[in-house]
Design an enzyme around this catalytic site. Structure first.
Site, PDB file in Angstrom:
ATOM      1  N   ASP A  74      39.324  20.136  64.301  1.00 15.98           N
ATOM      2  CA  ASP A  74      38.016  19.850  63.688  1.00 15.98           C
ATOM      3  C   ASP A  74      37.234  18.765  64.426  1.00 15.98           C
ATOM      4  OD1 ASP A  74      39.148  17.380  62.797  1.00 15.98           O
ATOM      5  OD2 ASP A  74      37.897  17.462  61.003  1.00 15.98           O
ATOM      6  N   GLU A  75      37.613  18.480  65.661  1.00 17.29           N
ATOM      7  CA  GLU A  75      37.037  17.315  66.331  1.00 17.29           C
ATOM      8  C   GLU A  75      36.803  17.596  67.808  1.00 17.29           C
ATOM      9  OE1 GLU A  75      39.719  14.011  65.846  1.00 17.29           O
ATOM     10  OE2 GLU A  75      38.590  12.827  67.271  1.00 17.29           O
ATOM     11  N   ASP A  90      32.909  15.658  64.118  1.00 16.25           N
ATOM     12  CA  ASP A  90      34.110  15.710  63.275  1.00 16.25           C
ATOM     13  C   ASP A  90      33.750  16.387  61.954  1.00 16.25           C
ATOM     14  OD1 ASP A  90      36.819  13.429  62.885  1.00 16.25           O
ATOM     15  OD2 ASP A  90      36.282  15.041  61.517  1.00 16.25           O
ATOM     16  N   MET A  91      34.432  17.481  61.652  1.00 15.99           N
ATOM     17  CA  MET A  91      34.147  18.204  60.414  1.00 15.99           C
ATOM     18  C   MET A  91      34.528  17.341  59.210  1.00 15.99           C
ATOM     19  SD  MET A  91      32.926  20.915  61.706  1.00 15.99           S
ATOM     20  CE  MET A  91      32.667  21.835  60.196  1.00 15.99           C
TER      21      MET A  91
HETATM   22  P1  TTP Z   1      40.428  14.485  59.847  1.00 16.45           P
HETATM   23  O1  TTP Z   1      39.179  14.812  60.605  1.00 16.45           O
HETATM   24  O2  TTP Z   1      41.126  13.202  60.137  1.00 16.45           O
HETATM   25  O3  TTP Z   1      40.125  14.480  58.287  1.00 16.45           O
HETATM   26  P2  TTP Z   1      39.169  15.429  57.441  1.00 16.45           P
HETATM   27  O4  TTP Z   1      38.400  16.359  58.294  1.00 16.45           O
HETATM   28  O5  TTP Z   1      40.013  16.096  56.386  1.00 16.45           O
HETATM   29  O6  TTP Z   1      38.243  14.410  56.698  1.00 16.45           O
HETATM   30  P3  TTP Z   1      37.056  13.537  57.309  1.00 16.45           P
HETATM   31  O7  TTP Z   1      35.836  13.963  56.578  1.00 16.45           O
HETATM   32  O8  TTP Z   1      37.449  12.123  57.033  1.00 16.45           O
HETATM   33  O9  TTP Z   1      36.983  13.861  58.769  1.00 16.45           O
HETATM   34  O10 TTP Z   1      41.480  15.645  60.047  1.00 16.45           O
HETATM   35  C1  TTP Z   1      41.104  17.007  60.192  1.00 16.45           C
HETATM   36  C2  TTP Z   1      42.115  17.905  59.521  1.00 16.45           C
HETATM   37  O11 TTP Z   1      43.409  17.658  60.052  1.00 16.45           O
HETATM   38  C3  TTP Z   1      42.230  17.640  58.036  1.00 16.45           C
HETATM   39  O12 TTP Z   1      41.325  18.413  57.268  1.00 16.45           O
HETATM   40  C4  TTP Z   1      43.645  17.975  57.742  1.00 16.45           C
HETATM   41  C5  TTP Z   1      44.399  17.724  59.031  1.00 16.45           C
HETATM   42  N1  TTP Z   1      45.168  16.454  58.951  1.00 16.45           N
HETATM   43  C6  TTP Z   1      46.563  16.503  59.003  1.00 16.45           C
HETATM   44  O13 TTP Z   1      47.169  17.575  59.111  1.00 16.45           O
HETATM   45  N2  TTP Z   1      47.264  15.317  58.902  1.00 16.45           N
HETATM   46  C7  TTP Z   1      46.643  14.106  58.785  1.00 16.45           C
HETATM   47  O14 TTP Z   1      47.321  13.069  58.704  1.00 16.45           O
HETATM   48  C8  TTP Z   1      45.200  14.061  58.741  1.00 16.45           C
HETATM   49  C9  TTP Z   1      44.482  12.745  58.623  1.00 16.45           C
HETATM   50  C10 TTP Z   1      44.526  15.261  58.822  1.00 16.45           C
HETATM   51 MG    MG Z   2      37.386  15.628  59.984  1.00 15.41          MG
END
Ligand code: TTP
Ligand code: MG
Length: 358
Positions: A113-114, A19-20
């Protein structure tokens, strides 16, 4: 208390969850050197906009995804506020996945990102593989990620979240009770806010409390999902890595035990389908533009009708209403054996659609 999963090789920590870190915000930082070290918030900038994500600097101010942007501005007036550039994030995402596909083709892409990786064919130490992936992505793209390592998907995902950002965490079989038992029920994949509330209402707050419930009880409470939860909290998750790259459509159908002509009955099914599809789209952060209704008559002839909307949607009301208007165009003089509803033409949600009031 822990029975042994049969079809999983517990010795082999072969599943990685990647997960990025603060993905959209990190891409912005990467593309603009002036942002380094500053609080960066990506989101809708209108009055009704919400935070899509914030970098870890901004999270120190208490800013998180889904927070209204006007509240973020109060908490962090010196933050840098940026509109999402979906096109760019998708491009960077593709570059990251190209690197991952160089390592193995057993990849399940969950979102931009996952991903889950099955590295069993590499025959290498999972920590070594994880370090390599992090190293290459940092070198070639300039971004950090967190990686969870375990013997199934549920535990690997839990692990990647464990020491974010820029972490690597292993969960092996012997660690399962210590790690799982103290967790709040909402940490269990499959227990959303509504289900967590239901459990809290009957005095169940942690996984330790959940362990007292029988499989039958959980199935009564949550349906099929309840059975999965029963096994998951015991460290058992037999879901395979699904390498089908991108979903082309989301939909559901049902065959009746007795054929029907009753329009109200058919509408009830369309409503249920619309709710299910909408929840699934939201969970996967997708929108769809084309809605298709399928009907199979008693004589097995199949008719489908579709409509492509002006905008991409994930809203259950719009999906329902479109489904019903398609039903209006169908011949309902013959009795019907099966009804199905599908949303296709899928694409990742954009910020405009993520406003507070959607
Ligand atoms: P996530 O992996 O949930 O969050 P993140 O990568 O920003 O932070 P983390 O370090 O906690 O992993 O989500 C990936 C991307 O998806 C995030 O950068 C933006 C988008 N996103 C949305 O569009 N809506 C949302 O509700 C969330 C949580 C993320
Ligand atoms: Mg992420």
């Amino acid at each position: 208390m822990y029975s042994m999963p049969r079809s999983q090789d517990l010795e082999k920590l072969n599943i990685l969850h990647i997960d990025m870190d603060a993905f959209y915000a990190s891409v912005e930082e990467r593309d603009n050197f002036n942002l380094k070290g500053k609080p960066v918030i990506v989101g809708g900038l209108s009055n009704h906009g919400i935070v899509t994500t914030a970098n870890y600097e901004a999270r120190k101010y208490g800013i998180h995804s889904a927070m209204p942007i006007f509240i973020a501005r109060i908490k962090c007036p010196n933050g840098i506020y940026i509109r999402p550039r979906m096109h760019r994030y998708r491009e960077v995402s593709r570059e990251i996945f190209n690197i991952l596909y160089d390592i193995t083709s057993l990849i399940e892409q969950v979102s931009v990102d996952e991903a889950y990786l099955d590295i069993s064919q590499l025959g290498r130490d999972p920590i070594e593989v994880s370090q390599k992936i992090k190293e290459i992505v940092m070198r070639d793209i300039g971004l950090t990620m967190s990686i969870g390592i375990s013997y199934n998907k549920f535990l690997a995902k839990l692990a990647s979240d464990w020491n974010k950002p820029n972490g690597i965490k292993i969960i092996s079989q012997d660690m399962v009770p210590d790690i799982l038992l103290p967790l709040p029920v909402k940490s269990v994949h499959g227990i959303g806010p509504k289900s967590a509330k239901k459990l809290n209402n009957i005095g169940i707050y942690t996984v330790r409390d959940l362990m007292y419930l029988t499989e039958e009880f959980l199935v009564d409470l949550f349906g099929k999902q309840g059975g999965e939860i029963y096994y998951r909290i015991r460290g058992i998750d037999n879901r395979e890595i699904n390498t089908e790259r991108e979903r082309k459509s989301l939909g559901t159908e049902i065959t009746f035990s007795h054929d029907t002509k009753d329009k109200e009955v058919l509408k009830t099914y369309i409503r249920t389908f619309a709710t299910e599809i909408s929840e699934s789209l939201k969970q996967k952060r997708l929108h769809g533009r084309t809605i298709t209704l399928k009907i199979k008559y008693g004589d097995f002839t199949v008719k489908t009708r579709g409509r492509t909307l002006m905008e991409e949607v994930d809203d259950e009301k719009i999906i329902y209403e479109t489904g019903v208007s398609l039903l209006d165009e169908m011949d309902l003089n013959e009795s019907i054996r099966l009804i199905g509803l599908t949303v296709s033409n899928l694409s990742p949600s954009t910020m405009e659609q993520l406003s507070l009031f959607s």
